[in-house]
Design a protein around this motif. Structure first.
Motif, PDB file in Angstrom:
ATOM      1  N   LEU A   1      11.361  13.681 -20.840  1.00 63.56           N
ATOM      2  CA  LEU A   1      10.461  13.529 -21.981  1.00 63.56           C
ATOM      3  C   LEU A   1       9.813  14.861 -22.352  1.00 63.56           C
ATOM      4  N   ASP A   2       9.795  15.162 -23.647  1.00 59.95           N
ATOM      5  CA  ASP A   2       9.169  16.397 -24.120  1.00 59.95           C
ATOM      6  C   ASP A   2       7.664  16.351 -23.903  1.00 59.95           C
ATOM      7  N   GLN A   3       7.088  17.518 -23.613  1.00 58.54           N
ATOM      8  CA  GLN A   3       5.640  17.679 -23.511  1.00 58.54           C
ATOM      9  C   GLN A   3       5.134  18.012 -24.909  1.00 58.54           C
ATOM     10  N   VAL A   4       4.503  17.070 -25.584  1.00 58.80           N
ATOM     11  CA  VAL A   4       4.073  17.236 -26.971  1.00 58.80           C
ATOM     12  C   VAL A   4       2.549  17.246 -27.032  1.00 58.80           C
ATOM     13  N   PHE A   5       1.993  18.311 -27.593  1.00 61.91           N
ATOM     14  CA  PHE A   5       0.552  18.431 -27.783  1.00 61.91           C
ATOM     15  C   PHE A   5       0.259  18.612 -29.259  1.00 61.91           C
ATOM     16  N   VAL A   6      -0.828  17.980 -29.724  1.00 62.38           N
ATOM     17  CA  VAL A   6      -1.219  18.004 -31.126  1.00 62.38           C
ATOM     18  C   VAL A   6      -2.584  18.683 -31.240  1.00 62.38           C
TER      19      VAL A   6
ATOM     20  N   LYS B   1     -12.187  24.841 -32.350  1.00 59.97           N
ATOM     21  CA  LYS B   1     -12.300  25.080 -30.906  1.00 59.97           C
ATOM     22  C   LYS B   1     -10.944  25.291 -30.255  1.00 59.97           C
ATOM     23  N   GLU B   2      -9.870  25.211 -31.045  1.00 60.91           N
ATOM     24  CA  GLU B   2      -8.490  25.385 -30.571  1.00 60.91           C
ATOM     25  C   GLU B   2      -8.165  24.402 -29.451  1.00 60.91           C
ATOM     26  N   VAL B   3      -8.447  23.118 -29.708  1.00 61.70           N
ATOM     27  CA  VAL B   3      -8.216  22.063 -28.733  1.00 61.70           C
ATOM     28  C   VAL B   3      -6.941  21.306 -29.087  1.00 61.70           C
ATOM     29  N   TYR B   4      -6.068  21.181 -28.090  1.00 57.83           N
ATOM     30  CA  TYR B   4      -4.846  20.395 -28.219  1.00 57.83           C
ATOM     31  C   TYR B   4      -4.958  19.182 -27.302  1.00 57.83           C
ATOM     32  N   ARG B   5      -4.337  18.068 -27.723  1.00 58.23           N
ATOM     33  CA  ARG B   5      -4.316  16.854 -26.898  1.00 58.23           C
ATOM     34  C   ARG B   5      -2.878  16.388 -26.719  1.00 58.23           C
ATOM     35  N   CYS B   6      -2.605  15.883 -25.524  1.00 58.73           N
ATOM     36  CA  CYS B   6      -1.294  15.317 -25.235  1.00 58.73           C
ATOM     37  C   CYS B   6      -1.062  14.130 -26.168  1.00 58.73           C
ATOM     38  N   MET B   7       0.085  14.100 -26.804  1.00 57.22           N
ATOM     39  CA  MET B   7       0.400  13.046 -27.757  1.00 57.22           C
ATOM     40  C   MET B   7       0.503  11.674 -27.076  1.00 57.22           C
ATOM     41  N   TYR B   8       0.823  11.654 -25.803  1.00 57.86           N
ATOM     42  CA  TYR B   8       1.058  10.395 -25.103  1.00 57.86           C
ATOM     43  C   TYR B   8      -0.195   9.818 -24.463  1.00 57.86           C
ATOM     44  N   CYS B   9      -1.045  10.667 -23.897  1.00 53.59           N
ATOM     45  CA  CYS B   9      -2.182  10.126 -23.145  1.00 53.59           C
ATOM     46  C   CYS B   9      -3.531  10.676 -23.603  1.00 53.59           C
ATOM     47  N   GLU B  10      -3.526  11.557 -24.605  1.00 54.41           N
ATOM     48  CA  GLU B  10      -4.764  12.127 -25.156  1.00 54.41           C
ATOM     49  C   GLU B  10      -5.478  13.084 -24.199  1.00 54.41           C
ATOM     50  N   GLU B  11      -4.811  13.517 -23.130  1.00 55.80           N
ATOM     51  CA  GLU B  11      -5.401  14.511 -22.228  1.00 55.80           C
ATOM     52  C   GLU B  11      -5.677  15.777 -23.038  1.00 55.80           C
ATOM     53  N   LYS B  12      -6.862  16.356 -22.850  1.00 51.34           N
ATOM     54  CA  LYS B  12      -7.276  17.518 -23.636  1.00 51.34           C
ATOM     55  C   LYS B  12      -6.837  18.818 -22.956  1.00 51.34           C
ATOM     56  N   TYR B  13      -6.349  19.749 -23.785  1.00 48.91           N
ATOM     57  CA  TYR B  13      -6.001  21.088 -23.306  1.00 48.91           C
ATOM     58  C   TYR B  13      -6.829  22.079 -24.100  1.00 48.91           C
TER      59      TYR B  13
ATOM     60  N   LYS C   1       1.406  21.182 -33.983  1.00 41.76           N
ATOM     61  CA  LYS C   1       2.046  20.498 -32.860  1.00 41.76           C
ATOM     62  C   LYS C   1       2.853  21.525 -32.075  1.00 41.76           C
ATOM     63  N   ILE C   2       2.790  21.431 -30.752  1.00 45.00           N
ATOM     64  CA  ILE C   2       3.611  22.291 -29.899  1.00 45.00           C
ATOM     65  C   ILE C   2       4.394  21.411 -28.934  1.00 45.00           C
ATOM     66  N   VAL C   3       5.630  21.805 -28.691  1.00 46.46           N
ATOM     67  CA  VAL C   3       6.524  21.015 -27.848  1.00 46.46           C
ATOM     68  C   VAL C   3       7.041  21.885 -26.707  1.00 46.46           C
ATOM     69  N   ASN C   4       6.858  21.398 -25.486  1.00 40.05           N
ATOM     70  CA  ASN C   4       7.363  22.039 -24.265  1.00 40.05           C
ATOM     71  C   ASN C   4       6.842  23.467 -24.070  1.00 40.05           C
TER      72      ASN C   4
ATOM     73  N   GLY D   1       2.311  31.571 -32.367  1.00 46.53           N
ATOM     74  CA  GLY D   1       1.060  31.178 -32.994  1.00 46.53           C
ATOM     75  C   GLY D   1       0.112  30.511 -32.018  1.00 46.53           C
ATOM     76  N   PHE D   2       0.657  29.776 -31.065  1.00 50.61           N
ATOM     77  CA  PHE D   2      -0.160  29.137 -30.037  1.00 50.61           C
ATOM     78  C   PHE D   2      -0.739  30.173 -29.077  1.00 50.61           C
ATOM     79  N   ILE D   3       0.078  31.128 -28.682  1.00 51.59           N
ATOM     80  CA  ILE D   3      -0.378  32.162 -27.745  1.00 51.59           C
ATOM     81  C   ILE D   3      -1.462  33.021 -28.390  1.00 51.59           C
ATOM     82  N   ASP D   4      -1.201  33.474 -29.618  1.00 52.33           N
ATOM     83  CA  ASP D   4      -2.182  34.282 -30.348  1.00 52.33           C
ATOM     84  C   ASP D   4      -1.817  34.285 -31.828  1.00 52.33           C
TER      85      ASP D   4
END
Length: 145
Positions: free
Chosen positions: A116-121, A127-139, A96-99, A69-72
């Motif tokens: 530590l798992d790489q968790v994005f919300v 706009k299909e924007v995800y942010r790192c759960m730990y530091c709010e870095e935008k993807y 939410k996507i993990v790793n 679902g994240f890929i397409d």
């Protein structure tokens, strides 16, 4: 025309954007499974022009399809039991996507702590924007593009 046999039990991922099948293959870790996998690349499609298809003899319930679902999120997953389609799963952007992706922030705790798992919300579905759960870095580099 190429003929790939029907599945007795498993699932078929259809409507994959041409050229994305190998990304899905690796991100779902299908190479680590002891099962039959058929990848059809650049199949003709009335709707898409060209598409990829993946057929897998393995229970879809044992995989993290949020990765797909994240890929397409336009990919459809047909669940096959006893040679028949018993369910068609429509995907959506996972909340939410993990790793699946890694945080690019060098100061993020995930860059320092190895286990530590790489968790994005998902913070902006339009706009299909995800942010790192730990530091709010935008993807924003969504995998479908």
């Amino acid at each position: 025309m190429l003929n790939v046999g029907a599945l007795e039990n498993g699932f078929v991922m259809d409507h994959i954007k041409a050229g994305k099948a190998m990304t899905i293959y690796h991100d779902l870790h299908l190479d680590r499974l002891d099962c039959t996998v058929a990848i059809i690349k650049n199949a003709r499609s009335e709707k898409m022009g060209r598409k990829d298809i993946i057929k897998v003899e393995y229970p879809v319930e044992k995989l993290n399809i949020d990765v797909v679902g994240f890929i397409d999120h336009n990919i459809t997953i047909n669940v096959i039991r006893n040679g028949k389609i018993v369910e068609k799963k429509k995907l959506s952007l996972p909340k939410k996507i993990v790793n699946v992706i890694k945080c690019k922030n060098p100061r993020c705790i995930t860059s320092i702590e190895q286990g530590l798992d790489q968790v994005f919300v998902l913070t902006d579905p339009e706009k299909e924007v995800y942010r790192c759960m730990y530091c709010e870095e935008k993807y924003t580099g969504h995998r479908n593009k």
